[in-house]
Design a protein around this motif. Structure first.
Motif, PDB file in Angstrom:
ATOM      1  N   THR A 239      33.260  37.562  31.832  1.00 45.67           N
ATOM      2  CA  THR A 239      34.718  37.722  32.322  1.00 45.67           C
ATOM      3  C   THR A 239      34.889  37.476  33.565  1.00 45.67           C
ATOM      4  O   THR A 239      36.107  37.300  34.095  1.00 45.67           O
ATOM      5  CB  THR A 239      35.020  39.319  32.237  1.00 45.67           C
ATOM      6  OG1 THR A 239      34.017  40.128  33.342  1.00 45.67           O
ATOM      7  CG2 THR A 239      34.684  40.030  30.839  1.00 45.67           C
TER       8      THR A 239
ATOM      9  N   HIS B 135      38.708  36.871  34.461  1.00 44.43           N
ATOM     10  CA  HIS B 135      39.188  38.362  34.937  1.00 44.43           C
ATOM     11  C   HIS B 135      39.856  39.171  33.898  1.00 44.43           C
ATOM     12  O   HIS B 135      39.464  39.247  32.821  1.00 44.43           O
ATOM     13  CB  HIS B 135      39.883  38.249  36.439  1.00 44.43           C
ATOM     14  CG  HIS B 135      39.051  37.588  37.387  1.00 44.43           C
ATOM     15  ND1 HIS B 135      37.884  38.148  37.802  1.00 44.43           N
ATOM     16  CD2 HIS B 135      39.396  36.468  38.158  1.00 44.43           C
ATOM     17  CE1 HIS B 135      37.548  37.199  38.529  1.00 44.43           C
ATOM     18  NE2 HIS B 135      38.204  36.429  39.041  1.00 44.43           N
ATOM     19  N   ASP B 136      41.335  39.401  34.097  1.00 48.74           N
ATOM     20  CA  ASP B 136      42.302  40.069  33.132  1.00 48.74           C
ATOM     21  C   ASP B 136      42.811  38.767  32.123  1.00 48.74           C
ATOM     22  O   ASP B 136      43.614  39.531  31.339  1.00 48.74           O
ATOM     23  CB  ASP B 136      43.148  40.833  34.025  1.00 48.74           C
ATOM     24  CG  ASP B 136      42.628  42.080  34.714  1.00 48.74           C
ATOM     25  OD1 ASP B 136      41.489  42.414  34.440  1.00 48.74           O
ATOM     26  OD2 ASP B 136      43.199  42.557  35.531  1.00 48.74           O
TER      27      ASP B 136
ATOM     28  N   ASP C  88      33.996  38.845  36.183  1.00 49.58           N
ATOM     29  CA  ASP C  88      34.013  39.931  36.927  1.00 49.58           C
ATOM     30  C   ASP C  88      32.494  40.421  37.402  1.00 49.58           C
ATOM     31  O   ASP C  88      31.656  39.909  36.977  1.00 49.58           O
ATOM     32  CB  ASP C  88      34.571  41.082  36.155  1.00 49.58           C
ATOM     33  CG  ASP C  88      36.198  40.963  35.978  1.00 49.58           C
ATOM     34  OD1 ASP C  88      36.671  40.126  37.091  1.00 49.58           O
ATOM     35  OD2 ASP C  88      36.725  41.225  35.228  1.00 49.58           O
TER      36      ASP C  88
END
Length: 483
Positions: A217, A188-189, A219
């Motif tokens: 990622t 994710h981040d 995501d």
């Protein structure tokens, strides 16, 4: 006299009027509109040359060609080789292109919402997957016979620092092989430090680990281009960052990640009928999933896609022990999956319980009641067989054991394989025995009853030419098995 700009159609021409032809401006415009439509309809068969000044991205409708390799490369065409492009518009910002190279290969891509997907070679996926599976089977010796025993595979997703600091030492201490499932860019981040990948490669080689692609990622992705870049591009990235270990299996992210309706992969149609599903299958030897009725492997030696895992983050030791006993008593295979970060958080497994799980697995393995394999090893395990790839020829020694294995000339299938050195030694209680596989060294302490079964996992580098397997004491029943 009036002249329309496109086609030279005259209206109100005195010369024509003198001849009795009474075409007016409205008639001329009508003819012009009809010609416009005809040209548009005919544009699909009109051939135009592509080069760096008129690229594939500019080719909005029709047939195009690149007449030499330089023009093909400048136009952004796959293969960098001359060939023919067909481009069919579907709607505003939506288009399908097919490129047939003179090499005989065909590629396609799609534009959705104004964004192009990557070029995909048609027909390559089936051959690529077949070859990847052949490579995986070569590393495993085609089948891992468990002689009627069940098997457990330990899988650890994401969070490389937490795994390296908290989990890896516990696995190394107990000689347990493992499977690392990692994204190539971030979770994710939370970005992954690039320095983690060479560390991951090193500890997998040293401690008997394998790495699976988990996307870029973790995501979501919606367009075809984003799906390709999220699922397939990271495979190449991981291989470049860890070139000494094979990376050819895929584990899809779960949760709300859908990839245009594909993930989680809980039905056959997810793989067979979607762009994302086809891509992951065509580019990987083995693909796990979320098939809800497939939490364990029937150990028949046949590779299967889509099999689920038990998410162990919220388990207690007692609940995990029940699963281990089920695998043992039913002679089936199970994958246990943890995220290394949430140990000891509220509602999550404690690190103490996790150590108990590992100790119970070690106990069952020592009693020859259960096998501990990698996830890819579990995929080829066969409870009906006792056949198992062994890199060693001598299986006992009078003095210290030592055998050199020449991979390049005699053991071509072993490069990149994850293996475990097993041996039986006797000696004084408390004595320390050292085993060595190339540059991987492990110490073992003989328990109070005076004998010990050694388990020393190691992954063989893809660039290895030869290595020496040694134990610094007399040993019997020595094997270097695929796991």
């Amino acid at each position: 006299m009036a002249l329309t700009p496109k086609w030279g159609i005259y209206s109100d021409d005195p010369g024509q009027l003198a001849l009795g032809n009474t075409q007016d401006t409205r008639q001329a415009q009508s003819i012009e509109n009809a010609l416009d439509k005809a040209v548009i309809e005919a544009s699909y068969v009109k051939n135009r040359r592509l080069d760096d000044s008129y690229t594939a991205d500019d080719a909005l409708s029709g047939s195009f060609s690149a007449t030499n390799a330089t023009n093909a490369e400048g136009a952004g065409l796959p293969d960098n080789y001359p060939g023919a492009l067909k481009s069919a518009p579907v709607a505003t910002g939506a288009e399908v292109q097919t490129y047939e190279s003179l090499k005989g290969t065909t590629f396609s891509r799609r534009q959705i919402g104004g964004e192009w997907s990557d070029w995909v070679q048609e027909g390559a996926g089936v051959a690529r997957r077949e070859l990847l599976q052949q490579q995986l089977l070569a590393r495993k010796g085609r089948v891992i016979g468990t002689s009627g025993r069940g098997a457990i595979a330990l899988r650890f997703d994401d969070y490389p620092v937490d795994f390296r600091e908290k989990v890896l030492p516990l696995l190394e201490e107990r000689g347990l092989p493992f499977t690392r499932v990692t994204t190539s860019d971030s979770i994710h981040d939370e970005a992954i430090d690039g320095a983690e990948f060479p560390l991951m490669q090193d500890y997998c080689l040293r401690a008997g680990g394998e790495v699976w692609n988990h996307g870029r990622t973790h995501d979501n992705a919606t367009t075809m281009g984003d799906v390709f870049r999220e699922l397939i591009t990271p495979l190449d990235d991981l291989r470049q960052r860890m070139p000494r270990i094979p990376i050819d299996c895929f584990a899809p992210p779960g949760g709300a990640v859908q990839y245009a309706g594909y993930m989680p992969s809980n039905s056959i149609s997810n793989y067979a009928e979607t762009f994302a599903g086809q891509q992951v299958v065509e580019n990987h030897a083995l693909v796990s999933g979320y098939f809800q009725d497939a939490y364990w492997w029937q150990l028949d030696g046949q590779i299967k896609d889509g099999l689920n895992h038990y998410s162990m983050d919220t388990y207690t030791f007692e609940r995990a022990k029940e699963r281990i006993d089920q695998a043992r008593d039913s002679a089936v295979g199970m994958v246990f999956m943890w995220h290394s970060k949430p140990f000891d958080e509220e509602g999550k497994m404690s690190l103490a319980d996790f150590e108990q799980v590992l100790d119970y697995l070690v106990e069952q393995r020592a009693h020859e009641a259960l096998e501990v394999l990698t996830v890819s090893g579990l995929a080829v395990a066969d409870a009906r067989s006792d056949a198992r790839s062994d890199a060693l020829v001598a299986h006992a020694s009078i003095g210290p054991f030592s055998e050199s294995v020449d991979f390049a000339r005699y053991r071509a299938g072993l490069l990149g394989s994850t293996r475990v050195l097993t041996a039986f030694v006797e000696g004084e209680p408390g004595a320390v025995v050292t085993s060595q596989i190339g540059d991987s060294t492990k110490t073992h302490t003989i328990p109070e009853w005076g004998y010990l079964r050694i388990f020393h996992p190691r992954t063989i580098p893809l660039d290895n030419l030869a290595l020496t397997v040694s134990i610094d004491t007399p040993a019997t029943d020595v094997h270097f098995y695929a796991v």
